[in-house]
Design a protein around this motif. Structure first.
Motif, PDB file in Angstrom:
ATOM      1  N   ASN A 138     -44.818  58.599  15.747  1.00  0.00           N
ATOM      2  CA  ASN A 138     -44.103  58.194  16.960  1.00  0.00           C
ATOM      3  C   ASN A 138     -45.039  58.106  18.159  1.00  0.00           C
ATOM      4  O   ASN A 138     -44.899  57.228  19.014  1.00  0.00           O
ATOM      5  CB  ASN A 138     -42.972  59.176  17.254  1.00  0.00           C
ATOM      6  CG  ASN A 138     -41.821  59.050  16.277  1.00  0.00           C
ATOM      7  OD1 ASN A 138     -41.701  58.037  15.590  1.00  0.00           O
ATOM      8  ND2 ASN A 138     -40.974  60.056  16.207  1.00  0.00           N
ATOM      9  N   HIS A 255     -40.450  38.767   5.622  1.00  0.00           N
ATOM     10  CA  HIS A 255     -39.379  39.533   6.265  1.00  0.00           C
ATOM     11  C   HIS A 255     -39.939  40.754   6.991  1.00  0.00           C
ATOM     12  O   HIS A 255     -40.835  41.429   6.508  1.00  0.00           O
ATOM     13  CB  HIS A 255     -38.379  39.980   5.205  1.00  0.00           C
ATOM     14  CG  HIS A 255     -37.258  40.806   5.753  1.00  0.00           C
ATOM     15  ND1 HIS A 255     -36.253  40.270   6.541  1.00  0.00           N
ATOM     16  CD2 HIS A 255     -36.992  42.140   5.650  1.00  0.00           C
ATOM     17  CE1 HIS A 255     -35.411  41.230   6.880  1.00  0.00           C
ATOM     18  NE2 HIS A 255     -35.831  42.368   6.351  1.00  0.00           N
ATOM     19  N   GLY A 256     -39.380  41.017   8.161  1.00  0.00           N
ATOM     20  CA  GLY A 256     -39.738  42.215   8.911  1.00  0.00           C
ATOM     21  C   GLY A 256     -40.935  42.068   9.823  1.00  0.00           C
ATOM     22  O   GLY A 256     -41.386  43.050  10.415  1.00  0.00           O
ATOM     23  N   ASP A 296     -35.894  41.340  14.872  1.00  0.00           N
ATOM     24  CA  ASP A 296     -35.259  42.645  15.058  1.00  0.00           C
ATOM     25  C   ASP A 296     -36.329  43.570  15.617  1.00  0.00           C
ATOM     26  O   ASP A 296     -37.101  44.181  14.873  1.00  0.00           O
ATOM     27  CB  ASP A 296     -34.723  43.180  13.725  1.00  0.00           C
ATOM     28  CG  ASP A 296     -34.023  44.521  13.883  1.00  0.00           C
ATOM     29  OD1 ASP A 296     -33.998  45.049  15.009  1.00  0.00           O
ATOM     30  OD2 ASP A 296     -33.518  45.045  12.876  1.00  0.00           O
ATOM     31  N   HIS A 297     -36.383  43.673  16.943  1.00  0.00           N
ATOM     32  CA  HIS A 297     -37.492  44.358  17.595  1.00  0.00           C
ATOM     33  C   HIS A 297     -37.475  45.869  17.393  1.00  0.00           C
ATOM     34  O   HIS A 297     -38.434  46.552  17.741  1.00  0.00           O
ATOM     35  CB  HIS A 297     -37.481  44.046  19.101  1.00  0.00           C
ATOM     36  CG  HIS A 297     -37.367  42.585  19.402  1.00  0.00           C
ATOM     37  ND1 HIS A 297     -38.315  41.677  19.021  1.00  0.00           N
ATOM     38  CD2 HIS A 297     -36.401  41.861  20.040  1.00  0.00           C
ATOM     39  CE1 HIS A 297     -37.958  40.458  19.402  1.00  0.00           C
ATOM     40  NE2 HIS A 297     -36.793  40.541  20.014  1.00  0.00           N
ATOM     41  N   THR A 298     -36.399  46.402  16.850  1.00  0.00           N
ATOM     42  CA  THR A 298     -36.288  47.860  16.712  1.00  0.00           C
ATOM     43  C   THR A 298     -36.719  48.370  15.337  1.00  0.00           C
ATOM     44  O   THR A 298     -36.878  49.576  15.167  1.00  0.00           O
ATOM     45  CB  THR A 298     -34.832  48.310  16.956  1.00  0.00           C
ATOM     46  OG1 THR A 298     -33.975  47.704  15.965  1.00  0.00           O
ATOM     47  CG2 THR A 298     -34.368  47.894  18.339  1.00  0.00           C
ATOM     48  N   SER A 299     -36.891  47.484  14.384  1.00  0.00           N
ATOM     49  CA  SER A 299     -37.151  47.949  13.015  1.00  0.00           C
ATOM     50  C   SER A 299     -38.480  47.459  12.456  1.00  0.00           C
ATOM     51  O   SER A 299     -38.764  47.676  11.278  1.00  0.00           O
ATOM     52  CB  SER A 299     -36.021  47.487  12.089  1.00  0.00           C
ATOM     53  OG  SER A 299     -35.980  46.064  12.013  1.00  0.00           O
ATOM     54  N   GLU A 300     -39.289  46.820  13.284  1.00  0.00           N
ATOM     55  CA  GLU A 300     -40.556  46.296  12.795  1.00  0.00           C
ATOM     56  C   GLU A 300     -41.696  47.275  13.089  1.00  0.00           C
ATOM     57  O   GLU A 300     -41.458  48.413  13.449  1.00  0.00           O
ATOM     58  CB  GLU A 300     -40.814  44.928  13.423  1.00  0.00           C
ATOM     59  CG  GLU A 300     -39.765  43.898  13.033  1.00  0.00           C
ATOM     60  CD  GLU A 300     -40.025  42.529  13.627  1.00  0.00           C
ATOM     61  OE1 GLU A 300     -41.187  42.236  13.960  1.00  0.00           O
ATOM     62  OE2 GLU A 300     -39.080  41.744  13.759  1.00  0.00           O
ATOM     63  N   GLN A 301     -42.920  46.809  12.935  1.00  0.00           N
ATOM     64  CA  GLN A 301     -44.082  47.662  13.174  1.00  0.00           C
ATOM     65  C   GLN A 301     -44.024  48.302  14.568  1.00  0.00           C
ATOM     66  O   GLN A 301     -43.559  47.698  15.526  1.00  0.00           O
ATOM     67  CB  GLN A 301     -45.381  46.848  13.066  1.00  0.00           C
ATOM     68  CG  GLN A 301     -45.697  46.347  11.679  1.00  0.00           C
ATOM     69  CD  GLN A 301     -44.969  45.076  11.343  1.00  0.00           C
ATOM     70  OE1 GLN A 301     -44.485  44.382  12.229  1.00  0.00           O
ATOM     71  NE2 GLN A 301     -44.889  44.758  10.072  1.00  0.00           N
ATOM     72  N   ARG A 305     -43.939  46.891  20.044  1.00  0.00           N
ATOM     73  CA  ARG A 305     -43.180  47.261  21.242  1.00  0.00           C
ATOM     74  C   ARG A 305     -43.756  46.658  22.518  1.00  0.00           C
ATOM     75  O   ARG A 305     -43.065  46.534  23.515  1.00  0.00           O
ATOM     76  CB  ARG A 305     -43.118  48.787  21.368  1.00  0.00           C
ATOM     77  CG  ARG A 305     -42.352  49.464  20.240  1.00  0.00           C
ATOM     78  CD  ARG A 305     -42.245  50.955  20.444  1.00  0.00           C
ATOM     79  NE  ARG A 305     -41.718  51.623  19.261  1.00  0.00           N
ATOM     80  CZ  ARG A 305     -41.512  52.919  19.163  1.00  0.00           C
ATOM     81  NH1 ARG A 305     -41.784  53.707  20.181  1.00  0.00           N
ATOM     82  NH2 ARG A 305     -41.038  53.451  18.047  1.00  0.00           N
TER      83      ARG A 305
END
Length: 413
Positions: A138, A255-256, A296-301, A305
């Protein structure tokens, strides 16, 4: 004699090649807070204080040792303090314990530079507890957001301290090895970007190389795309820049990876525009915007950000400005509206690209006005893109603005 636990903390630090201040920075990098100080590290090593269990978890992650082992020894140390009976000699269990806990840090100190220590650690593997691994991962993501509002000089020590913390943990990663390797690569790439911004080009290249090594080790091509796209800014020729971005585009297919693809394609559009390839630039920009709209900006690398709507505005402004396209006016209006009254993080980059685009597109009066706004904003909210933008604007300013151009060149140097 010093307490064995205090000696253990001292050895973990010295075997990692850190000063007390650097150890405090590494612990703060893990915790995400600037609460640990050199003075507190000194107190621990003199046995004037024993860390709390919460702090021990951060020390363990920063040193790459099992938390449970460190916790057990801290409890024993607290008992000795209560008894007022510090042992004069270590028994055989103490010797075994110190050998176990010191092994990770010894490995970390085997190389002189952060990228070298990371490369050394990639070949190792053991165990680290889940909370420590999550904290390290994180924190790596958070650093990519901080890039938007910190100068390169301020960011460098934090990024390198966190890279050291992950490096120390990697030999004990166990089931978290792949995730920590990716986080290490993300951190190393950012360290390279910061080094490049500071003019440390050889260091930047070394960081990008070890990021690529992390990508190969983890089997994660988008991580290589991150290194290649950062490296494209400093490539020696336009052809080389486009080659790097072409490879990066291949690495973020599938994907992703939509947000990552949007950034890579946006950069490709920017560099295509720089060499006058209008068709290629516009096609790449359209693909970048399409990818971003459906991402999906919340679930990628974690590192995506920093690819905010402001960053996408910035890329579009750069492309349209270099090509002299009529879309520049509407894009500029949208970008300014999105910025609002209070300049957000990342807004400095938008102002820089808007100023350069206006000057390049021939709107000199408005370009100079925005250039002055950029100059003030880049000093109030420094970030790693400020210098590069300042140099570009200075090159486009008219002769009547020599003083402003000189100021921007000094800022960029």
């Amino acid at each position: 004699m010093p307490d064995p636990f205090a000696e253990l903390l001292l050895r973990l630090r010295t075997d990692a090649g850190r000063t007390q201040e650097q150890q405090a920075d590494a612990i703060n990098a893990v915790s995400g807070r600037d609460t640990m100080t050199r003075r507190e590290i000194s107190r621990y090593e003199k046995f004037e204080n024993v860390p709390t269990n919460h702090t021990l978890a951060h020390i363990a992650a920063a040193s790459g040792v099992p938390f449970e082992e460190l916790l057990r020894e801290a409890k024993a140390a607290r008992a000795r303090r209560r008894r007022g009976n510090v042992r004069e000699e270590e028994d055989q269990d103490d010797v075994k314990r110190r050998k176990l806990l010191g092994s990770a840090a010894i490995g970390v100190s085997a190389a002189a530079e952060p990228w070298g220590r990371l490369a050394f650690a990639l070949s190792k593997g053991s165990r680290i507890d889940t909370p420590a691994a999550i904290a390290l991962i994180n924190r790596a993501a958070d650093l990519h957001v901080q890039e938007l509002n910190l100068s390169a000089r301020r960011l460098q020590s934090t990024v390198e301290s966190h890279l050291d913390a992950i490096t120390a943990a990697l030999p004990h990663a166990g089931e978290h090895e792949r995730a920590l390797t990716i986080a290490a690569g993300e951190t190393a790439a950012l360290a390279g970007w910061v080094a490049w911004d500071l003019g440390e080009y050889d260091k930047a290249g070394a960081y990008y190389n070890v990021t690529t090594e992390c990508a190969a080790k983890a089997g994660h091509p988008p991580l290589r795309a991150l290194a290649l796209t950062y490296a494209s800014y400093g490539a020696s020729t336009p052809k080389r820049k486009l080659e790097l971005l072409s490879q990066a585009s291949q690495d973020v297919r599938g994907h992703g990876n939509a947000t990552a693809a949007a950034w890579v394609l946006g950069r490709r559009a920017e560099e295509s525009a720089a060499v006058g390839d209008e068709t290629g630039a516009l096609r790449a920009l359209d693909r970048a915007r399409f990818a971003y709209d459906f991402a999906d900006h919340t679930s990628e690398q974690a590192w995506v950000r920093f690819v905010t709507p402001y960053r996408m505005d910035s890329l579009a402004l750069s492309v349209y400005g270099q090509l002299g396209r009529s879309e520049l006016t509407a894009t500029a209006d949208t970008a300014v509206d999105r910025l609002g009254d209070e300049l957000p993080d990342g807004g400095v980059v938008v102002l820089g690209d808007l100023a350069a685009a206006l000057l390049c597109g021939g709107d000199v009066e408005q370009g100079v006005y925005v250039s002055r706004q950029f100059t003030a904003a880049s000093q109030a909210k420094p970030n790693t893109m400020g210098k590069e933008r300042a140099a570009k604007i200075a090159a486009w300013l008219p002769d009547s603005e020599r003083e402003l151009a000189h100021h921007l060149r000094q800022f960029a140097s």
